[in-house]
Design a protein around this motif. Structure first.
Motif, PDB file in Angstrom:
ATOM      1  N   GLU A  38       0.810  -1.205   0.000  1.00 37.69           N
ATOM      2  CA  GLU A  38       0.000   0.000   0.000  1.00 37.69           C
ATOM      3  C   GLU A  38       0.857   1.275   0.000  1.00 37.69           C
ATOM      4  OE1 GLU A  38      -2.608  -0.371   3.124  1.00 37.69           O
ATOM      5  OE2 GLU A  38      -3.835   1.340   2.545  1.00 37.69           O
ATOM      6  N   VAL A  60       1.585   5.071   0.542  1.00 38.03           N
ATOM      7  CA  VAL A  60       1.035   6.083   1.440  1.00 38.03           C
ATOM      8  C   VAL A  60       1.545   7.492   1.136  1.00 38.03           C
ATOM      9  CG1 VAL A  60       0.603   4.474   3.338  1.00 38.03           C
ATOM     10  CG2 VAL A  60       2.819   5.601   3.182  1.00 38.03           C
ATOM     11  N   PHE A  61       2.596   7.587   0.324  1.00 38.53           N
ATOM     12  CA  PHE A  61       3.142   8.909   0.037  1.00 38.53           C
ATOM     13  C   PHE A  61       3.940   8.850  -1.253  1.00 38.53           C
ATOM     14  CE2 PHE A  61       6.086  12.489   0.518  1.00 38.53           C
ATOM     15  CZ  PHE A  61       5.228  13.472   0.980  1.00 38.53           C
ATOM     16  N   GLU A  77       6.526  11.263  -3.519  1.00 33.85           N
ATOM     17  CA  GLU A  77       7.305  12.490  -3.558  1.00 33.85           C
ATOM     18  C   GLU A  77       7.680  12.742  -5.008  1.00 33.85           C
ATOM     19  OE1 GLU A  77      10.808  12.017  -1.209  1.00 33.85           O
ATOM     20  OE2 GLU A  77      11.000  14.157  -0.853  1.00 33.85           O
ATOM     21  N   GLU A  79       6.561   5.874  -1.269  1.00 33.21           N
ATOM     22  CA  GLU A  79       6.658   5.319   0.076  1.00 33.21           C
ATOM     23  C   GLU A  79       5.459   4.427   0.340  1.00 33.21           C
ATOM     24  OE1 GLU A  79       7.608   8.158   2.989  1.00 33.21           O
ATOM     25  OE2 GLU A  79       7.348   6.776   4.666  1.00 33.21           O
ATOM     26  N   SER A  80       5.754   3.183   0.679  1.00 33.52           N
ATOM     27  CA  SER A  80       4.674   2.270   1.034  1.00 33.52           C
ATOM     28  C   SER A  80       4.772   1.994   2.520  1.00 33.52           C
ATOM     29  CB  SER A  80       4.809   0.967   0.260  1.00 33.52           C
ATOM     30  OG  SER A  80       5.889   0.222   0.751  1.00 33.52           O
ATOM     31  N   GLU A 140      -1.033  13.735  -4.220  1.00 38.87           N
ATOM     32  CA  GLU A 140      -0.745  14.316  -2.913  1.00 38.87           C
ATOM     33  C   GLU A 140      -1.823  13.922  -1.907  1.00 38.87           C
ATOM     34  OE1 GLU A 140      -0.082  18.543  -2.880  1.00 38.87           O
ATOM     35  OE2 GLU A 140       0.050  18.524  -0.680  1.00 38.87           O
ATOM     36  N   ASP A 141      -3.068  13.967  -2.346  1.00 39.22           N
ATOM     37  CA  ASP A 141      -4.162  13.593  -1.448  1.00 39.22           C
ATOM     38  C   ASP A 141      -4.549  12.133  -1.561  1.00 39.22           C
ATOM     39  OD1 ASP A 141      -4.481  15.916  -0.141  1.00 39.22           O
ATOM     40  OD2 ASP A 141      -5.954  16.745  -1.539  1.00 39.22           O
ATOM     41  N   GLU A 191      -2.956   6.380  -2.976  1.00 37.12           N
ATOM     42  CA  GLU A 191      -3.427   5.016  -3.248  1.00 37.12           C
ATOM     43  C   GLU A 191      -3.814   4.817  -4.710  1.00 37.12           C
ATOM     44  OE1 GLU A 191      -4.848   7.181  -1.182  1.00 37.12           O
ATOM     45  OE2 GLU A 191      -6.991   7.358  -1.628  1.00 37.12           O
ATOM     46  N   LEU A 209       3.641  11.925   7.376  1.00 40.35           N
ATOM     47  CA  LEU A 209       3.592  10.471   7.480  1.00 40.35           C
ATOM     48  C   LEU A 209       4.856   9.801   6.934  1.00 40.35           C
ATOM     49  CD1 LEU A 209       2.993   9.660   4.369  1.00 40.35           C
ATOM     50  CD2 LEU A 209       0.633   9.687   5.042  1.00 40.35           C
ATOM     51  N   LYS A 248       8.387   8.236   6.662  1.00 40.97           N
ATOM     52  CA  LYS A 248       9.165   7.550   7.696  1.00 40.97           C
ATOM     53  C   LYS A 248      10.562   7.212   7.169  1.00 40.97           C
ATOM     54  CE  LYS A 248       6.842   3.234   6.425  1.00 40.97           C
ATOM     55  NZ  LYS A 248       6.185   3.832   5.251  1.00 40.97           N
ATOM     56  N   LYS A 267      -4.122  12.420   7.633  1.00 40.50           N
ATOM     57  CA  LYS A 267      -3.406  11.560   6.679  1.00 40.50           C
ATOM     58  C   LYS A 267      -2.475  10.575   7.362  1.00 40.50           C
ATOM     59  CE  LYS A 267      -2.903  14.838   2.862  1.00 40.50           C
ATOM     60  NZ  LYS A 267      -1.846  15.514   2.091  1.00 40.50           N
TER      61      LYS A 267
END
Lengths: 132, 441
Positions: free
Chosen positions: A43, A45-46, A48, A66-67, A90-91, A94, B334, B336, B387
């Motif tokens: 999944e 999540v981010f 960049e 980034e998962s 960005e929002d 997924e 978020l 990491k 988020k």
């Protein structure tokens, strides 16, 4: 996780050994990560992404995905200038999992040298590489 | 590789659900299912989720000298622990280093059960055995391999459980945090010895919770514990191995209308981190079990000048050397980093002061005006997007002044080989957790 035979790899796209895809529309290349990459990462999540106007050489790191499991760099399959980024990520990062070839695209790049695009792997060559 | 790993009785279910599997403590365990970690994590915060925790190990300690042995080996003082209650703490060696954390369940004065981490049953059983006085009346048995465990966690857990057990009104009445009822094995005390008449007897038995027999609708006995490792309201269920697959399936069915989610170890990891709880062998381990956020797991006296009892490792803990400090942190976003030996903690002056033990994302929280808000917080400002934030634990070689939290003093940079993130040391991570919630059933 998916078996190699279950991967969705459209015929009309080019692929890279870093599990990205690329599509050429009149010298503007749309780039994303492919079904194998999104499945392996889990999944997302981010995401960049670079700024519009940034220029990169082929092989440069232009961002990261980034998962929950890891952070993976993404590399330029071709040299060029960023002309558009997928701001929806960005929002809704997924989208990369849900629709990696469509709503989950990452960047659009204007290239000078279309031969760099032509030199990318087609589906068959990419699959051969995956199977080792 | 998979062939050398152990599996739980639910392994085939995990595989059939297309779980992403990985080695955890020598077991091939689900990291997440097709639903994804984010949904699993948020599912527990919003409604309910179930976790296969059958990889954890159980040990029974029986006999007239059980209490003395356990109170000497455990970091908590169990002299005032009542029957039908359980307590979290740790087993240390003489150096005060943590062998494993555990929950001790007290059936009565001469009968206890211990739940420890995956693969630790034999090690803890041996540790206890080597510390018992020769000829003392203690019988230690490692139940690993015959016992399964599943946890149901989240605010709707009791409602779902009520559809699965006999006499839910009786069972779920007066079940405070860290209490338990029933047992799953005839060798354990309680009234299961009365066999088939158990459930009838429980209805007439008003003498106390510890004697109450808890069974599933089909008569399968369980040990039901009002505890868990997510920080949220819920229960842990111990059951004989052969019965757990049916219970798992029945729970998913009973929880369907509540949107129950099967959850993997990744969601368990992010939920427990948000709840500011340590992972054994990662956040606590082969170093002194002190100077960390888990003072509650030590038998401190009121002024925290010493302990209320002597236990293995207590002298070492009180001899202050240059011991490191462990703190919880929350990131700015978020994003990491990868924790472990290649990670660095850098203070506001640019000095490397330590390493990162855990770094995950709690998907249910965000910063708002220097405060952390959870999706379960009251009065969430309109339009605030939650988020998630990275969070975890750092181990550093200097003490931070907690009163200065939110000052620059407590902001740190965490680095791995690839990236750097800004974080703040905090007292607690996810607010408004439900684990201790009073509930009426």
């Amino acid at each position: 996780m998916k078996e190699i035979n279950d991967l969705n790899l459209p015929e009309d796209l080019k692929y890279t050994k870093d599990h990205e895809w690329a599509k050429n529309s009149d010298g503007v290349i749309t780039i994303g990560i492919n079904d194998y990459a999104q499945d392996q990462l889990g999944e997302i999540v981010f995401v960049e992404l670079p700024e519009v106007g940034d220029t990169f050489e082929k092989g440069d790191e232009f961002g990261s995905v980034e998962s929950v499991k890891a952070v993976s760099e993404i590399y330029m399959p071709v040299a060029g200038e960023i002309v558009e980024i997928n701001e929806a990520l960005e929002d809704a990062p997924e989208l990369v999992n849900e629709s990696c070839y469509d709503n989950g695209w990452l960047i659009k790049v204007k290239i000078d040298d279309t031969s760099e695009f032509e030199a990318l792997l087609d589906k068959g060559a990419y699959l051969d590489m995956l199977k080792g | 590789m998979a062939r050398s790993l152990k599996t739980t009785p639910l392994y085939r279910w995990h595989k059939s659900a297309n779980a992403n599997m990985a080695d955890f403590g020598g077991f091939d365990m689900p990291l997440w299912y097709e639903t994804g970690v984010k949904n699993e994590h948020l599912g527990v915060l919003k409604s309910a989720g179930i976790f296969d925790t059958s990889h954890m190990a159980c040990i029974t300690v029986k006999g007239k000298d059980s209490f003395e042995l356990l109170n000497y080996c455990f970091t908590r003082d169990i002299s005032r622990l009542g029957a039908g209650r359980c307590i979290y703490g740790a087993f240390l060696d003489m150096n005060g280093h943590c062998i494993d954390d555990a929950i001790i369940y007290k059936f009565d004065d001469i009968f206890f059960m211990i739940c420890v981490n995956a693969g630790m049953g034999a090690a803890i059983a041996k540790h206890l055995d080597s510390n018992k006085i020769k000829g003392s009346g203690v019988n230690i048995e490692d139940l690993s391999g015959t016992t399964a465990k599943m946890d149901i966690q989240g605010i709707n857990s009791a409602q779902i459980l009520a559809r699965l057990i006999k006499n839910p009104d009786m069972v779920l009445k007066q079940m405070p945090y860290f209490s338990f009822k029933g047992n799953f094995d005839k060798s354990l005390p309680g009234d299961s010895g009365s066999g088939e008449s158990g459930s009838n007897k429980s209805e007439s038995d008003k003498s106390g919770s510890k004697k109450l027999n808890v069974t599933l609708k089909d008569g399968t006995p369980i040990l039901l514990s009002r505890s868990g490792y997510t920080g949220e309201f819920g229960f842990e269920i111990f059951i004989r191995s052969e019965a757990v697959v049916k219970l798992w399936r029945d729970t998913l069915k009973a929880g369907e209308e509540f949107g129950i989610t099967a959850c993997g170890l990744a969601a368990r990891d992010s939920l427990r981190t948000g709840a500011c709880l340590p992972l054994s062998h990662q956040d606590i381990g082969n170093w002194k079990f002190i100077n960390h956020p888990w003072d509650f797991a030590l038998a401190f006296n009121k002024g925290k000048t010493g302990f209320t009892k002597k236990f293995i490792g207590s002298d070492a803990l009180l001899s202050h050397d240059c011991d490191p400090f462990t703190y919880p942190f929350v990131g700015d976003s978020l994003r990491k980093i990868t924790p472990g030996k290649n990670s660095q903690v850098i203070d506001s002056k640019g000095n490397i002061v330590g390493k990162v033990l855990t770094c995950v994302t709690d998907m249910g929280i965000t910063w708002h005006n220097d405060k952390i808000i959870s999706i379960n917080s009251q009065n969430i400002p309109e339009g605030l997007k939650i988020k998630g934030l990275s969070c975890g634990f750092v181990m550093v070689d200097k003490k931070f002044d907690f009163s200065a939290i939110n000052d620059n003093n407590c902001s740190l940079t965490l680095k791995d080989k690839k990236r750097a993130i800004k974080v703040n040391i905090v007292k607690d991570i996810r607010p408004d957790r439900t684990a201790r919630k009073n509930f009426e059933f």
